[in-house]
Enzyme design. Structure first.
Site, short mmCIF file in Angstrom:
data_model
loop_
_atom_site.label_atom_id
_atom_site.label_comp_id
_atom_site.label_asym_id
_atom_site.label_seq_id
_atom_site.Cartn_x
_atom_site.Cartn_y
_atom_site.Cartn_z
N ASP A 1 0.80 -1.22 -0.08
CA ASP A 1 0.09 -0.08 0.07
C ASP A 1 0.88 1.08 -0.04
OD1 ASP A 1 -2.17 -1.55 -0.09
OD2 ASP A 1 -2.80 -1.32 2.09
N LYS B 1 4.67 17.74 23.53
CA LYS B 1 3.58 18.75 23.81
C LYS B 1 2.18 18.37 23.28
CE LYS B 1 5.97 22.82 25.29
NZ LYS B 1 6.63 24.13 24.76
N THR C 1 -9.30 2.31 7.17
CA THR C 1 -8.46 1.09 7.51
C THR C 1 -7.00 1.57 7.70
OG1 THR C 1 -8.72 0.42 5.18
CG2 THR C 1 -10.28 -0.58 6.91
N TYR D 1 -4.56 4.91 9.16
CA TYR D 1 -4.26 5.51 10.60
C TYR D 1 -5.36 5.57 11.39
CZ TYR D 1 -1.32 8.18 13.78
OH TYR D 1 -0.61 8.59 14.87
#
EC number: 2.7.1.23
Lengths: 249, 249, 249, 249
Positions: free
Chosen positions: A49, A127, A157, A159
């Site tokens: 991918d 941070k 499908t 991140y």
């Protein structure tokens, strides 16, 4: 008809190019994707991918892509290197294609295209950012978090999936918003109509586009692009997706 | 123009009926929803979301509903009892409406309509069901769980919300599938295109329709109904939704 | 030394009893668990986790249990029916045991013992309960939900697991509180020290004890019991647990 | 008795030092925490949880800390700047203290102490890590993810909280392991006994200690330290925690 072959590693190149020759298809070989790829009739990607996402980073107008998977998962690919031949031959003969929307990401540094997602993250790793989520000019939420992912349905499908988001029908035109490590009691994924305009504001941030490009920014505006990603049709895409994601280890 | 008033408790009836009189609107009063409501030009519901769901259980063809909230949350309602007058007057004058899809739920006991969701649950409370999820005739998942919720986008803030599902744009035509207490390591909400046909199979089950109707079954088939729910338009519906759900206590 | 065999189905009884004879162990056979089991030196359970939970429902003072799994998962069992012999022989010879705390559940209907969990659920299936969670006389949370699960560390891989709760070290003395379908934006599992006293109040509820016993109640008080569950030691329990739970399908 | 005042911003210094003078307490003022603080009888921190974490980074042997909160949340602090006087006076008079375990984090770059957590993250922001989780020399899980958080019970309301982890009793000696953005179908928080030794292995990583220190590493070993954090006792800590975390916005 001219084909461009793009490969991640040269290992399987000969097998694929040999087969294209046998089919009588002219082709050029690219060890790295470039914008020249736009000029070809179709593209064969040998990789995973990630290789397809790298190719798409170079393209506005997108020739149909056929993905030959040499790695493990391969949600965007069409066949495994072990037995790609029949599927590739059928794809070229029928030339049935399908288009999936990409997000146009506009920020201080320019405009970018994302098939999966744009992730807005804090520039400094220790941070939190204070993110404000604006949809069609209305602020719908604001929160302290590590970042915000804005994803297409295809990216649900990728991140967004790692963040616990829902699995979205690849054929449901939609935009997902999923927070990364939200520092508050509750948090949800939001699933919006695909024609919404989403703006994320957060000082001292970086935008990561499809995991391939990183730009500094404090504000991104995301809307459906006029340049979709184009793939050869995969008939079993829907069913296969639900099967595949349960097997990700 | 004839209006039907349906109320949950008679407490606020006089205030509402008095205002309708002032506006010169004819009305009938219903302490309980019946199918007669189909014959009216519009409906004023005095209660909460539950009152509106009860009304909808009686209706195929649905006159526009205006909801006056007397309880706490009120995602489906248009105004609070404290200051409903201006909004109701404007609604009647403009008569702008919006339609939201309902699910047609077909099972052994007949056909039912759901605005929010159909929940398939085990008949016995101490036993898991083995649920098979079939979409457009393809089995996409099967699992042991307490139940499965199939929901509209509007229902994403009802039972599906309690199960950790995403908040879906009320204007994104879609179907959610969210498992209840899935006994396995991983589990996700699925968000599908609104025109999919979803079938859930599980022996010894009951189907709960919008929290209002319970029927025994071992298999339900859900598809978008030709009889949507009809409401007076609520301009701030989108923004307000995201605000409201964060405040549910 | 006298052994009690309890079986779920008679299918494998002969194989197990034959092996015990060979070892020279006296035994009685129980098709159903009874409180007589307290009088034996140890118990062999032929079944699954459910069979062991049923046995424990009959026992205050608990002889060591050896579980032979004939089903699929078997978190509480020691061996599979296919090859139990060596493990059972070693267990009897070494007679090393381990104890796991049980919860004493006190409510209007009496006192009960739970190895996994007590689930407080609404008596009516279509109604939320309003649950108040009190720990050591301090109310720490209240919420509308389908129910509340109070679990031991061992129960963290039972019903609490289905609700998304954490997997807890079987050797960490602790109490989990996990809500079932909480109707609010955020929700968390709570993990408390094992000597806390937890009280759950909710009108019109039922308490389900280890999935085996159901009693009507409006308030349960849970504290560590003086009657732990006793098992033959399982050396690989810790590592195996994490392996097993990822494979639950 | 000698007190060290550490402040984040000088704004409220006079008010606090004035009050200590009135009480007849000797004090030194530190605009920045240093290891000299070890020599004092107690420490007053004017700031938020971050200020206390910075102080703790400088200390092995830890004098009792009293935290005066000038920011928003303040899980580790004892009083707000608006009305700290009575609580501080009582703390000094009674001198009742409580100790919370810290994690000793050992890696290639040395040894560090963490009150909340150690987060192992990929060095490159666009790449997943392949993390292996080893407990007491047994590998219990391995997964592809953005990182892994190993936390104390106190840290369960810090970074681990943002990752959806459970809220753990501050008085339950335990270690949490929570993955960050795990790229697989399922994932859970793990809660272990406080005396376990946890090792996380992942190439090309950084370890972030209490959000204050960043070191490159490929392997961290975490075990309970002999140097706990010491605080003045806060009687309502338990109840207040559950109240506070629901109000984090």
């Amino acid at each position: 008809m001219r084909c461009a072959i793009v490969y991640k590693s040269p290992e399987h190149l000969e097998r694929v190019s040999g087969f294209l020759k046998k089919l009588g298809v002219d082709f050029n070989v690219f060890p790295k994707p470039t914008s020249e790829l736009e000029e070809f009739d179709f593209i064969v990607s040998i990789g995973g991918d990630g290789t397809i996402l790298s190719i798409l980073q170079e393209l506005k107008k997108c020739p149909p892509i056929f993905g030959i998977n040499i790695g493990r998962i391969g949600i965007l690919t069409h066949a495994r290197i072990e037995d790609f031949e029949e599927k590739l031959e059928m794809a070229i003969k029928s030339f049935e294609i399908e288009k999936f929307p990409r997000l146009n990401c506009s920020c201080e540094s320019g405009e970018f295209l994302a098939l999966n997602e744009v992730a807005l993250l804090g520039k400094e790793r220790t941070k939190l950012i204070e993110a404000r989520i604006v949809v069609d000019s209305e602020e719908i939420d604001s929160l302290r978090c590590d970042g915000i992912v804005v994803s297409t349905q295809i990216g649900s499908t990728a991140y967004a999936f790692s963040l616990g988001g829902p699995v979205v029908d690849p054929y449901l035109d939609s935009i997902l918003i999923v927070p990364i490590a939200p520092f508050r009691f509750g948090s949800r994924a939001y699933v919006l109509r695909g024609d919404r305009v989403v703006e994320i504001k957060a000082k001292d941030s970086i935008a990561v586009i499809d995991g391939k490009r990183v730009v500094e920014t404090s504000r991104v505006v995301l809307r459906k692009s006029n340049y979709p990603a184009v793939f050869f049709k995969r008939v079993d895409r829907f069913k296969n997706l639900f099967y595949t994601i349960r097997r990700i280890e």
